[in-house]
Design a protein around this motif. Structure first.
Motif, PDB file in Angstrom:
ATOM      1  N   LYS A 201     105.643 121.681  65.955  1.00 58.36           N
ATOM      2  CA  LYS A 201     106.391 120.442  64.640  1.00 58.36           C
ATOM      3  C   LYS A 201     106.000 121.926  63.663  1.00 58.36           C
ATOM      4  CE  LYS A 201     106.825 117.028  66.295  1.00 58.36           C
ATOM      5  NZ  LYS A 201     107.902 115.471  66.961  1.00 58.36           N
ATOM      6  N   ILE A 202     107.382 121.738  63.216  1.00 55.19           N
ATOM      7  CA  ILE A 202     108.090 123.114  62.305  1.00 55.19           C
ATOM      8  C   ILE A 202     107.402 122.297  60.604  1.00 55.19           C
ATOM      9  CG2 ILE A 202     109.545 124.800  61.139  1.00 55.19           C
ATOM     10  CD1 ILE A 202     110.297 125.083  63.803  1.00 55.19           C
ATOM     11  N   ARG A 203     106.677 121.994  59.964  1.00 59.40           N
ATOM     12  CA  ARG A 203     106.763 121.210  59.004  1.00 59.40           C
ATOM     13  C   ARG A 203     106.295 121.745  57.657  1.00 59.40           C
ATOM     14  NH1 ARG A 203     106.787 115.755  60.073  1.00 59.40           N
ATOM     15  NH2 ARG A 203     106.355 115.671  62.782  1.00 59.40           N
ATOM     16  N   THR A 204     106.144 121.803  56.401  1.00 57.89           N
ATOM     17  CA  THR A 204     106.079 122.653  55.039  1.00 57.89           C
ATOM     18  C   THR A 204     104.081 122.252  55.228  1.00 57.89           C
ATOM     19  OG1 THR A 204     105.875 120.270  53.985  1.00 57.89           O
ATOM     20  CG2 THR A 204     107.620 121.694  54.206  1.00 57.89           C
ATOM     21  N   VAL A 205     103.638 123.218  54.645  1.00 58.25           N
ATOM     22  CA  VAL A 205     102.040 123.096  54.848  1.00 58.25           C
ATOM     23  C   VAL A 205     102.144 123.694  52.796  1.00 58.25           C
ATOM     24  CG1 VAL A 205      99.810 124.356  54.879  1.00 58.25           C
ATOM     25  CG2 VAL A 205     101.530 124.027  56.959  1.00 58.25           C
ATOM     26  N   ASP A 206     100.717 123.202  52.562  1.00 62.61           N
ATOM     27  CA  ASP A 206      99.849 123.294  51.125  1.00 62.61           C
ATOM     28  C   ASP A 206     100.813 123.230  50.405  1.00 62.61           C
ATOM     29  OD1 ASP A 206      97.692 123.877  49.362  1.00 62.61           O
ATOM     30  OD2 ASP A 206      97.992 125.957  50.072  1.00 62.61           O
ATOM     31  N   PRO A 207     102.221 122.299  50.034  1.00 56.58           N
ATOM     32  CA  PRO A 207     103.279 122.462  48.544  1.00 56.58           C
ATOM     33  C   PRO A 207     102.006 122.689  47.153  1.00 56.58           C
ATOM     34  CG  PRO A 207     103.098 120.344  49.299  1.00 56.58           C
ATOM     35  CD  PRO A 207     101.781 120.816  50.286  1.00 56.58           C
ATOM     36  N   HIS A 208     103.447 123.450  46.345  1.00 55.69           N
ATOM     37  CA  HIS A 208     103.243 123.459  44.867  1.00 55.69           C
ATOM     38  C   HIS A 208     103.871 123.386  44.495  1.00 55.69           C
ATOM     39  CE1 HIS A 208      99.055 125.532  45.941  1.00 55.69           C
ATOM     40  NE2 HIS A 208      99.619 126.215  46.404  1.00 55.69           N
ATOM     41  N   THR A 209     103.676 122.677  42.728  1.00 58.50           N
ATOM     42  CA  THR A 209     105.194 121.987  41.942  1.00 58.50           C
ATOM     43  C   THR A 209     104.932 122.030  40.730  1.00 58.50           C
ATOM     44  OG1 THR A 209     103.999 120.062  42.223  1.00 58.50           O
ATOM     45  CG2 THR A 209     106.268 120.811  43.852  1.00 58.50           C
ATOM     46  N   PRO A 210     105.361 122.356  39.922  1.00 59.24           N
ATOM     47  CA  PRO A 210     105.092 122.393  38.521  1.00 59.24           C
ATOM     48  C   PRO A 210     104.305 120.930  38.351  1.00 59.24           C
ATOM     49  CG  PRO A 210     108.236 123.315  39.088  1.00 59.24           C
ATOM     50  CD  PRO A 210     106.829 122.341  40.131  1.00 59.24           C
ATOM     51  N   GLY A 211     103.487 121.213  36.789  1.00 54.83           N
ATOM     52  CA  GLY A 211     102.358 120.167  36.803  1.00 54.83           C
ATOM     53  C   GLY A 211     103.789 118.934  36.802  1.00 54.83           C
ATOM     54  N   ASP A 212     104.492 119.488  35.769  1.00 53.20           N
ATOM     55  CA  ASP A 212     105.661 118.219  35.181  1.00 53.20           C
ATOM     56  C   ASP A 212     106.394 118.093  35.959  1.00 53.20           C
ATOM     57  OD1 ASP A 212     106.520 120.565  34.682  1.00 53.20           O
ATOM     58  OD2 ASP A 212     107.304 120.351  33.020  1.00 53.20           O
ATOM     59  N   ARG A 213     106.739 118.475  37.165  1.00 53.05           N
ATOM     60  CA  ARG A 213     108.031 118.109  38.064  1.00 53.05           C
ATOM     61  C   ARG A 213     107.396 118.172  39.447  1.00 53.05           C
ATOM     62  NH1 ARG A 213     113.191 120.576  38.986  1.00 53.05           N
ATOM     63  NH2 ARG A 213     112.784 121.946  38.185  1.00 53.05           N
ATOM     64  N   PRO A 214     107.417 117.665  39.865  1.00 48.14           N
ATOM     65  CA  PRO A 214     107.306 117.629  41.241  1.00 48.14           C
ATOM     66  C   PRO A 214     108.049 117.613  41.890  1.00 48.14           C
ATOM     67  CG  PRO A 214     106.370 115.140  40.553  1.00 48.14           C
ATOM     68  CD  PRO A 214     106.988 115.894  39.397  1.00 48.14           C
ATOM     69  N   ARG A 215     109.469 116.875  42.045  1.00 45.84           N
ATOM     70  CA  ARG A 215     110.679 116.786  42.441  1.00 45.84           C
ATOM     71  C   ARG A 215     111.410 118.580  42.734  1.00 45.84           C
ATOM     72  NH1 ARG A 215     111.696 111.637  44.219  1.00 45.84           N
ATOM     73  NH2 ARG A 215     109.955 110.622  43.336  1.00 45.84           N
ATOM     74  N   GLY A 283     118.279 113.553  46.656  1.00 49.23           N
ATOM     75  CA  GLY A 283     119.798 112.833  46.556  1.00 49.23           C
ATOM     76  C   GLY A 283     119.257 113.165  44.965  1.00 49.23           C
ATOM     77  N   PRO A 284     119.694 111.847  43.954  1.00 48.93           N
ATOM     78  CA  PRO A 284     120.211 111.833  42.308  1.00 48.93           C
ATOM     79  C   PRO A 284     119.022 112.048  41.738  1.00 48.93           C
ATOM     80  CG  PRO A 284     121.367 109.457  43.283  1.00 48.93           C
ATOM     81  CD  PRO A 284     120.150 110.611  44.844  1.00 48.93           C
ATOM     82  N   ARG A 285     117.420 111.210  42.597  1.00 46.40           N
ATOM     83  CA  ARG A 285     116.349 111.532  42.256  1.00 46.40           C
ATOM     84  C   ARG A 285     115.309 112.908  42.520  1.00 46.40           C
ATOM     85  NH1 ARG A 285     113.143 108.040  43.098  1.00 46.40           N
ATOM     86  NH2 ARG A 285     111.498 107.275  41.057  1.00 46.40           N
ATOM     87  N   GLY A 286     116.166 113.779  42.913  1.00 48.98           N
ATOM     88  CA  GLY A 286     116.104 114.822  43.414  1.00 48.98           C
ATOM     89  C   GLY A 286     114.932 115.214  44.573  1.00 48.98           C
ATOM     90  N   LYS A 287     113.686 115.263  45.322  1.00 51.80           N
ATOM     91  CA  LYS A 287     113.454 114.767  46.006  1.00 51.80           C
ATOM     92  C   LYS A 287     111.932 115.453  46.534  1.00 51.80           C
ATOM     93  CE  LYS A 287     111.179 114.266  50.343  1.00 51.80           C
ATOM     94  NZ  LYS A 287     110.594 113.158  50.554  1.00 51.80           N
ATOM     95  N   LYS A 288     110.659 114.853  46.885  1.00 48.34           N
ATOM     96  CA  LYS A 288     109.608 114.954  45.681  1.00 48.34           C
ATOM     97  C   LYS A 288     109.128 116.247  46.833  1.00 48.34           C
ATOM     98  CE  LYS A 288     105.026 113.677  44.615  1.00 48.34           C
ATOM     99  NZ  LYS A 288     104.390 112.336  44.268  1.00 48.34           N
ATOM    100  N   LEU A 289     108.528 117.072  46.523  1.00 54.87           N
ATOM    101  CA  LEU A 289     107.805 118.441  47.752  1.00 54.87           C
ATOM    102  C   LEU A 289     106.072 117.761  47.885  1.00 54.87           C
ATOM    103  CD1 LEU A 289     108.279 121.284  49.158  1.00 54.87           C
ATOM    104  CD2 LEU A 289     107.671 122.341  47.009  1.00 54.87           C
ATOM    105  N   LYS A 290     106.009 117.501  49.815  1.00 51.95           N
ATOM    106  CA  LYS A 290     105.548 116.798  50.196  1.00 51.95           C
ATOM    107  C   LYS A 290     104.832 117.903  51.116  1.00 51.95           C
ATOM    108  CE  LYS A 290     105.391 112.126  48.880  1.00 51.95           C
ATOM    109  NZ  LYS A 290     105.758 110.777  49.144  1.00 51.95           N
ATOM    110  N   GLY A 291     103.647 117.944  52.026  1.00 50.79           N
ATOM    111  CA  GLY A 291     102.657 119.042  53.291  1.00 50.79           C
ATOM    112  C   GLY A 291     103.450 117.903  54.314  1.00 50.79           C
ATOM    113  N   ASP A 292     103.384 118.532  55.197  1.00 49.61           N
ATOM    114  CA  ASP A 292     103.172 117.881  56.221  1.00 49.61           C
ATOM    115  C   ASP A 292     105.163 117.232  56.714  1.00 49.61           C
ATOM    116  OD1 ASP A 292     102.727 117.460  59.593  1.00 49.61           O
ATOM    117  OD2 ASP A 292     101.743 114.945  58.756  1.00 49.61           O
ATOM    118  N   LYS A 293     105.488 117.508  56.279  1.00 51.04           N
ATOM    119  CA  LYS A 293     107.297 117.402  55.890  1.00 51.04           C
ATOM    120  C   LYS A 293     108.086 117.747  56.726  1.00 51.04           C
ATOM    121  CE  LYS A 293     106.188 112.958  54.012  1.00 51.04           C
ATOM    122  NZ  LYS A 293     106.671 111.898  54.484  1.00 51.04           N
ATOM    123  N   GLY A 294     108.981 117.019  57.441  1.00 49.55           N
ATOM    124  CA  GLY A 294     110.047 118.375  58.699  1.00 49.55           C
ATOM    125  C   GLY A 294     110.644 119.621  57.448  1.00 49.55           C
ATOM    126  N   ILE A 295     110.979 120.660  58.210  1.00 49.88           N
ATOM    127  CA  ILE A 295     111.446 121.695  58.037  1.00 49.88           C
ATOM    128  C   ILE A 295     112.744 122.126  59.328  1.00 49.88           C
ATOM    129  CG2 ILE A 295     112.126 123.740  57.010  1.00 49.88           C
ATOM    130  CD1 ILE A 295     109.388 124.022  56.503  1.00 49.88           C
TER     131      ILE A 295
END
Length: 496
Positions: A201-215, A283-295
């Protein structure tokens, strides 16, 4: 290809028949070397003939055959040469000359479809319902170990179940399989068990985003790292990859899809820390970057071992208790041979284990004929049209075209198909289906089995799907219309 007279048509079909013979013979010779002592499965010859037919543009023949009241070649998937021979025999009679080939008898003409039905029965078990397509349910422990819910699910029409080895543990898998079989036996029937290996399963691991913008938004850059985070000032959006070695296989410009295509982008640079992906679409609201999501990496032929150490551990249990094994991330005939070898180590003297190849990448789709020949040479075999990952890989706009071709190729190989991914998803999960989902479910009648995912309304989903399939099958078998009386139209017509 000019076709103006019956004799022109006879010569054109006769020439096509000879060309198919020559091309198919060459392909079959290569396949013989591939499978070795196991020998070619019976459907391989017809598949070779079908590929030889479909590599040619025969559209001028179709209206010409129809004008003379003859069957077109558009429903020849399971019986390529018998269809051509039947047409040639009739054309020869119409022009008043001795038949160039013998007309196939009814047994020969129907043998392909009968072989496909036998293969479906070997894999999925005898029919428990008059409908042609079986219903497979993804099982979860809460239902499997709840006697009343399991009874409702079976009573609604469940034919076989799927256990996802990506979840739970061997003792739970054993308990689930045992409960299903005992409940089915109490009803005087069988319920086959498919156990699905998780695969890499090719997935995201340990994501990091700006504190004010998770998407993520179009125009952002995402760094997919090799494992260690980099300068977050330069790359505020970062994520690791569960198989970082894959990132070394990417080229500049390679497409990248995150979370089933919810965010799409391209590799714009290769760095020592990882690869930089420019996000082009969300999508219009962007996409929240999360862990364990497929790549996904559409169009990039990924070199990755299809069996992980966890899969090999799970395979010990699969070979002990399952009727079929679901093979994730299979892409080549050599991947099938690898699984067959591992099964052989664990079931040397047992009945061959059924294999369901999940076709979920462009490379697997391209190699489908060789995958089918390799697998069916030694095991009961079917394919699963895994439309989630496949849609991301080939593009949503091409999904319907690709799944259609997969149905044709599987029928030509006399290989059963599982129609999967989000069938009646809203009904199963929320208790209310949508118009589009019911239309999609009816398309599943072209497959030998339709799979439902888990949800609190699974018994309702099974009952509704059974109703849809029975109605659809009365109208058509595979691509062939049955032309029964239009009962729905007549019932809806107002009285005058």
């Amino acid at each position: 290809m000019m076709v103006s007279t019956l004799r022109d048509l006879l010569n054109a079909v006769s020439s096509l028949r000879r060309a198919i013979d020559d091309d198919a013979a060459a392909r079959l010779e290569g396949w013989k070397d591939m499978v070795g002592e196991g020998g070619l499965p019976e459907g391989a010859v017809n598949l070779a003939n079908y590929l030889a037919l479909r590599e040619r543009d025969v559209t001028p023949l179709q209206p010409a055959l129809a004008r003379f009241g003859l069957s077109s070649l558009g429903r020849s998937e399971s019986r390529v040469l018998p269809t051509l021979d039947a047409v040639l025999a009739t054309l020869s009679a119409l022009v008043g000359e001795e038949a160039r080939v013998a007309r196939p008898d009814a047994e020969t003409f129907d043998a392909g479809l009968e072989r496909l039905e036998r293969s479906a029965e070997v894999l999925f078990g005898p029919r428990n319902d008059p409908r042609r397509s079986r219903i497979m349910v993804t099982l979860e422990p809460d239902i499997a170990l709840d006697h009343d819910e399991l009874e409702r699910m079976l009573a609604a029409g469940t034919d076989c179940v799927r256990i996802n080895c990506a979840h739970d543990a061997p003792q739970t898998w054993r308990a689930m399989a045992r409960a299903v079989r005992e409940a089915a036996r109490a009803r005087g029937r069988t319920c086959r068990v498919l156990m699905d290996l998780a695969g890499p399963k090719i997935r995201t691991v340990d994501p990091h985003t700006p504190g004010d913008r998770p998407r993520l938004q179009s125009g952002d850059e995402l760094l997919l790292t090799f494992g260690r985070s980099a300068d977050r000032t330069r790359f505020p959006f970062q994520a690791g990859c569960s198989f970082p070695e894959i990132l070394h296989q990417l080229d500049k410009g390679a497409p990248v899809a995150l979370d089933d295509g919810a965010a799409m982008g391209r590799v714009v640079s290769l760095r020592k820390e990882g690869v930089v992906v420019a996000i082009e679409k969300t999508g219009p609201r962007g996409k929240k970057l999360k862990g364990d999501k497929g790549i996904n990496f559409p169009g990039t032929p990924i070199e990755l071992a299809p069996l992980t150490p966890e899969d090999l551990d799970a395979l010990d249990v699969v070979c002990e208790i399952a009727d079929m094994v679901g093979y994730s991330f299979v892409q080549r005939a050599s991947d099938v041979a690898l699984l067959q070898g591992e099964i052989g180590k664990r079931r040397a003297h047992a009945e061959p284990l059924g294999i369901i190849a999940k076709i979920e990448t462009q490379l697997a789709f391209r190699n489908l004929p060789e995958i089918a020949v390799q697998a069916a040479s030694a095991n009961p075999f079917g394919i699963m049209i895994a439309r989630g990952d496949l849609a991301v890989e080939v593009g949503f706009e091409r999904t319907s075209e690709v799944q259609e071709e997969m149905l044709w190729l599987a029928e030509a190989a006399h290989v059963p198909v599982v129609w999967a991914t989000q069938v009646l998803e809203s009904l199963v999960k929320k208790g209310m289906g949508t118009r589009g989902e019911y239309t999609d479910a009816a398309m599943g009648a072209r497959a030998e089995c339709v799979m439902l995912n888990k949800g609190p309304f699974i018994a309702d989903g099974v009952a509704a799907l059974g109703d849809v399939l029975r109605r659809a099958e009365r109208h058509a078998t595979k691509k062939t219309p049955q032309l029964r009386a239009l009962e729905a139209w007549r019932a809806a017509s107002p009285e005058v």
